[in-house]
Motif scaffolding. Structure first.
Motif, PDB file in Angstrom:
ATOM      1  N   GLY A   1       3.574  11.656  -5.859  1.00  0.00           N
ATOM      2  CA  GLY A   1       4.682  11.963  -4.960  1.00  0.00           C
ATOM      3  C   GLY A   1       4.384  13.048  -3.951  1.00  0.00           C
ATOM      4  O   GLY A   1       5.257  13.431  -3.174  1.00  0.00           O
ATOM      5  N   LEU A   2       3.146  13.575  -3.934  1.00  0.00           N
ATOM      6  CA  LEU A   2       2.783  14.593  -2.954  1.00  0.00           C
ATOM      7  C   LEU A   2       2.763  14.010  -1.543  1.00  0.00           C
ATOM      8  O   LEU A   2       2.478  12.830  -1.342  1.00  0.00           O
ATOM      9  N   GLN A   3       3.050  14.866  -0.578  1.00  0.00           N
ATOM     10  CA  GLN A   3       3.064  14.429   0.819  1.00  0.00           C
ATOM     11  C   GLN A   3       1.648  14.224   1.329  1.00  0.00           C
ATOM     12  O   GLN A   3       0.738  15.009   1.023  1.00  0.00           O
ATOM     13  N   ASP A   4       1.448  13.158   2.097  1.00  0.00           N
ATOM     14  CA  ASP A   4       0.146  12.950   2.726  1.00  0.00           C
ATOM     15  C   ASP A   4       0.309  12.877   4.241  1.00  0.00           C
ATOM     16  O   ASP A   4       1.403  12.695   4.762  1.00  0.00           O
ATOM     17  N   LEU A   5      -0.813  13.036   4.926  1.00  0.00           N
ATOM     18  CA  LEU A   5      -0.831  12.974   6.384  1.00  0.00           C
ATOM     19  C   LEU A   5      -1.153  11.586   6.894  1.00  0.00           C
ATOM     20  O   LEU A   5      -1.017  11.310   8.087  1.00  0.00           O
ATOM     21  N   GLY A   6      -1.606  10.736   6.013  1.00  0.00           N
ATOM     22  CA  GLY A   6      -2.043   9.397   6.364  1.00  0.00           C
ATOM     23  C   GLY A   6      -3.100   8.957   5.369  1.00  0.00           C
ATOM     24  O   GLY A   6      -3.486   9.711   4.473  1.00  0.00           O
ATOM     25  N   SER A   7      -3.576   7.751   5.526  1.00  0.00           N
ATOM     26  CA  SER A   7      -4.531   7.233   4.541  1.00  0.00           C
ATOM     27  C   SER A   7      -5.514   6.287   5.203  1.00  0.00           C
ATOM     28  O   SER A   7      -5.347   5.894   6.370  1.00  0.00           O
ATOM     29  N   SER A   8      -6.526   5.937   4.427  1.00  0.00           N
ATOM     30  CA  SER A   8      -7.518   4.943   4.853  1.00  0.00           C
ATOM     31  C   SER A   8      -7.992   4.176   3.632  1.00  0.00           C
ATOM     32  O   SER A   8      -8.165   4.769   2.558  1.00  0.00           O
ATOM     33  N   PRO A   9      -8.220   2.859   3.755  1.00  0.00           N
ATOM     34  CA  PRO A   9      -8.833   2.123   2.648  1.00  0.00           C
ATOM     35  C   PRO A   9     -10.278   2.578   2.433  1.00  0.00           C
ATOM     36  O   PRO A   9     -10.967   2.978   3.379  1.00  0.00           O
ATOM     37  N   LEU A  10     -10.719   2.535   1.195  1.00  0.00           N
ATOM     38  CA  LEU A  10     -12.126   2.801   0.924  1.00  0.00           C
ATOM     39  C   LEU A  10     -12.973   1.676   1.504  1.00  0.00           C
ATOM     40  O   LEU A  10     -12.667   0.493   1.327  1.00  0.00           O
ATOM     41  N   GLN A  31      -2.741  18.381  14.151  1.00  0.00           N
ATOM     42  CA  GLN A  31      -2.953  17.667  15.406  1.00  0.00           C
ATOM     43  C   GLN A  31      -3.164  16.173  15.182  1.00  0.00           C
ATOM     44  O   GLN A  31      -2.761  15.347  15.992  1.00  0.00           O
ATOM     45  N   GLN A  32      -3.793  15.813  14.053  1.00  0.00           N
ATOM     46  CA  GLN A  32      -4.062  14.404  13.797  1.00  0.00           C
ATOM     47  C   GLN A  32      -2.796  13.631  13.456  1.00  0.00           C
ATOM     48  O   GLN A  32      -2.840  12.412  13.325  1.00  0.00           O
ATOM     49  N   CYS A  33      -1.676  14.325  13.310  1.00  0.00           N
ATOM     50  CA  CYS A  33      -0.456  13.645  12.883  1.00  0.00           C
ATOM     51  C   CYS A  33       0.411  13.192  14.040  1.00  0.00           C
ATOM     52  O   CYS A  33       1.576  12.865  13.855  1.00  0.00           O
ATOM     53  N   LYS A  34      -0.119  13.162  15.246  1.00  0.00           N
ATOM     54  CA  LYS A  34       0.675  12.646  16.357  1.00  0.00           C
ATOM     55  C   LYS A  34       1.037  11.187  16.123  1.00  0.00           C
ATOM     56  O   LYS A  34       2.031  10.689  16.646  1.00  0.00           O
ATOM     57  N   SER A  35       0.230  10.500  15.350  1.00  0.00           N
ATOM     58  CA  SER A  35       0.514   9.097  15.062  1.00  0.00           C
ATOM     59  C   SER A  35       0.817   8.880  13.583  1.00  0.00           C
ATOM     60  O   SER A  35       0.692   7.767  13.090  1.00  0.00           O
ATOM     61  N   CYS A  36       1.183   9.959  12.871  1.00  0.00           N
ATOM     62  CA  CYS A  36       1.500   9.796  11.461  1.00  0.00           C
ATOM     63  C   CYS A  36       2.723   8.894  11.303  1.00  0.00           C
ATOM     64  O   CYS A  36       3.689   9.003  12.059  1.00  0.00           O
TER      65      CYS A  36
END
Length: 627
Positions: free
Chosen positions: A355-364, A204-209
């Motif tokens: 190379g693994l797929q991610d859903l998104g990221s955030s800086p520490l 659900q969080q990937c609507k803006s991926c």
């Protein structure tokens, strides 16, 4: 939907009031706006287009998500030049073949302003039988069909931002769709040459991926074939189109698999090894099956290393089994989940993990030392979803977390450092924390480039061992790349092009282009109850889906246990004969050795298969057997 049209007099100067393209059995007429006004059977003169709702040859969706028809169309020899709002232009090449009309997008202008190209809809008055996946509609006398000609041209309506329209076990599919006036045929090509936002799988969080562009991807090359023929000639015509257009074209004994009477043969699923292979091969021969399929041969998915205690000689040991079976007219298959990556695979346990797929990221939000069990991040969006692995990749370290704090400062809580053979390390403020995509089977997914390598690994395994049977179970996992049906199509298409011998394939899903690569769909899990009870309604519900989409009837998997009675097998075989359907028989060594009725079970199956192959049952008998 919003259309922008110049006055008709202007358009008429660009394109004659009617432009007609012909095959030997179909006439397609476009009006001055490239709308489809005639889909005519020249023999009868019947027009199957919808006068009150003419369809379209092609449209676009721009980056503002507006669906646009051409402002002007200009015909020159075998090309159509179409202009759209915003300075967008498409150049189509048209080819009139005896069997079909071929349309290909060969040039674009301002393609960075195009989000997707839509072929159709070709609206028709036919609504009797709608092959929703194959993209063919038909009545008693005439059939109309639209075929995508490559993996990036997806059959169906554009319904999801990632461009997916798979049929999960026969539930959906819109390459052909029912309409109030009859039906529609359509396809599309998403512009994966630009960064897009899309929801990935069910996250659900990937609507803006953010889905990154595929290097070198172009809309150019997207192509479709349109045909109209007498209904009885639809499948033979598709055979000819498949050969003419270089589509995947699997054969059995030299005959296209879709027309072969052997297209839905049953097969044996079991857990063989180097020691007991002769015994299991003998079982397959007694049953009269064409394939012996290993249910779980791999210790990892991604690099596909065999389980050592099953195959102490590795791939050479499996190849010896394959060669032995081939000498007796039987092929060998193996089972995996399409692009699911186990946590013990080198794609996870080495530096390949990047190379693994991610859903998104955030800086520490703060620096992190190697012992910390809470991680401060700036943006919680992609971390709020709780999944099986809850894994984050920072630099070269995989970290698992329990949950995220509900208030600022956002913190990943109860972290386990250095997961999956990675090493706990310090990380600087601002370093990217990537939320990895995972599945309930405790697996990860590959990014696009890793998926390409995974396909090469699988193809190498098949080439080294000679294995020639594979079910793409979990095929929907390829949607995790964010590239929709193109991702699922390309996985299989690339794999089969790299394997140096024919491979029979099944899948857990079906979509339009994959239909050409697929041998059968055999979905139906046997683990929940007896033969007569485990998903029986679902097995029966799939049969009309198979038939209207020109696919072989298959009943799914059936599990023989040490206590399975022969009467249950008799029931299964009668239903199989009723539908002329294949199936998979799951029969392990324990059941083979301990079921007191095993000889009767084997004799029952062999007897019914012989009767089916002889075609001794009447239509009335088969109808009774379906009950």
């Amino acid at each position: 939907m919003k259309y922008f049209l110049f006055p008709v007099l202007f358009l008429a100067a660009q394109l004659s009031a009617q432009t007609t393209f012909r095959t030997s059995t179909l006439e397609l007429e476009l009006d001055a706006r490239a709308q489809v006004v005639r889909l005519t059977d020249p023999k009868t003169g019947i027009n199957f287009a919808v006068p009150s709702n003419p369809g379209n040859l092609i449209r676009i969706r721009n980056i503002n998500k507006q669906e646009l028809a051409p402002l002007s169309v200009k015909a020159q020899k075998n090309t159509l030049r179409m202009s759209f709002e915003g300075g967008i232009e498409l150049l189509l090449q048209v080819s009139e073949q005896p069997t079909h009309l071929r349309f290909e997008l060969i040039r674009t202008r301002n393609s960075d302003q195009i989000d997707a190209v839509f072929w159709g809809p070709f609206n028709t008055t036919i609504g009797d039988t709608i092959g929703e996946v194959i993209g063919v509609v038909r009545n008693a006398t005439f059939a109309l069909g639209l075929q995508s000609l490559n993996a990036k041209t997806v059959g169906g309506k554009f319904l999801t931002e990632d461009g997916s329209s798979p049929s999960f076990a026969g539930i959906t599919g819109t390459a052909a769709a029912p309409e109030t006036f009859g039906s529609s045929l359509q396809a599309f090509c998403v512009n994966f040459g630009r960064t897009r936002g899309a929801r990935v799988l069910d996250y659900q969080q990937c609507k803006s991926c953010s889905v990154p562009p595929i290097p070198g991807f172009m809309l150019e090359g997207s192509a479709v074939a349109l045909f109209g023929v007498p209904t009885r000639d639809a499948l033979p015509t598709m055979d000819k189109i498949s050969v003419a257009e270089g589509l995947p074209h699997q054969t059995i004994d030299g005959q296209w698999i879709r027309l072969s009477p052997r297209r839905n043969r049953p097969y044996l699923i079991t857990g063989f090894n180097e020691k007991n292979f002769d015994q299991m091969l003998g079982l397959a021969k007694r049953l009269g099956f064409y394939s012996i399929y290993h249910e779980h041969p791999f210790e990892n998915w991604g690099h596909f290393d065999l389980i050592k205690n099953q195959f102490p000689n590795g791939r050479a040991g499996l190849k010896a089994c394959v060669d032995k079976a081939r000498a007796q007219g039987i092929i060998v298959g193996v089972h995996t989940l399409t692009n699911f990556i186990t946590t013990n695979d080198p794609f996870v346990t080495t530096d390949l993990k990047k190379g693994l797929q991610d859903l998104g990221s955030s800086p520490l939000a703060a620096a992190l030392d190697e012992t910390a069990t809470e991680i401060l991040i700036d943006d919680p969006l992609h971390f709020e979803l709780t999944t099986t692995l809850n894994a984050v990749l920072i630099d070269d370290e995989i970290i698992r977390y329990q949950e995220i704090s509900k208030d600022k400062p956002y913190r990943l809580l109860q972290c386990v450092r250095g997961a999956y053979d990675s090493k706990a390390a310090s990380h600087a403020k601002g370093a990217e924390a990537r939320r990895l995509a995972d599945h309930g089977y405790k697996t990860f997914f590959p990014g696009w480039e890793m998926q390409k390598q995974m396909v090469r690994n699988l193809a190498d395994f098949f080439n080294e061992t000679g294995v020639s049977h594979l079910d793409f179970d979990g095929h929907e996992g390829a949607l995790a790349t964010g590239y929709g049906d193109y991702g699922t199509n390309e996985y299989v298409d690339a794999f089969l092009k790299q394997v140096n011998h024919p491979v029979f394939t099944g899948s857990s899903i079906m979509n339009h282009f994959y239909w050409h690569n697929n041998s059968y769909i055999n979905w139906g899990e046997p683990w929940y109850a007896s033969f007569r009870e485990s998903q029986a309604d679902h097995r029966f519900r799939l049969q009309p889906f198979f038939e209207r989409n020109y696919m072989p009837n298959m009943l799914g998997w059936f599990l023989v246990t040490p206590s399975t009675p022969a009467d249950d097998v008799e029931w299964m075989m009668s239903v199989s004969a009723g539908y002329r359907a294949g199936y998979a028989l799951v029969l392990g060594q324990e059941a083979y050795e301990k079921n007191p009725e095993i000889d009767r079970i084997i004799e029952t199956i062999a007897r019914w298969e012989k009767a089916k192959n002889l075609g001794i049952f009447t239509d009335a008998q088969r109808l009774c057997m379906r009950d």
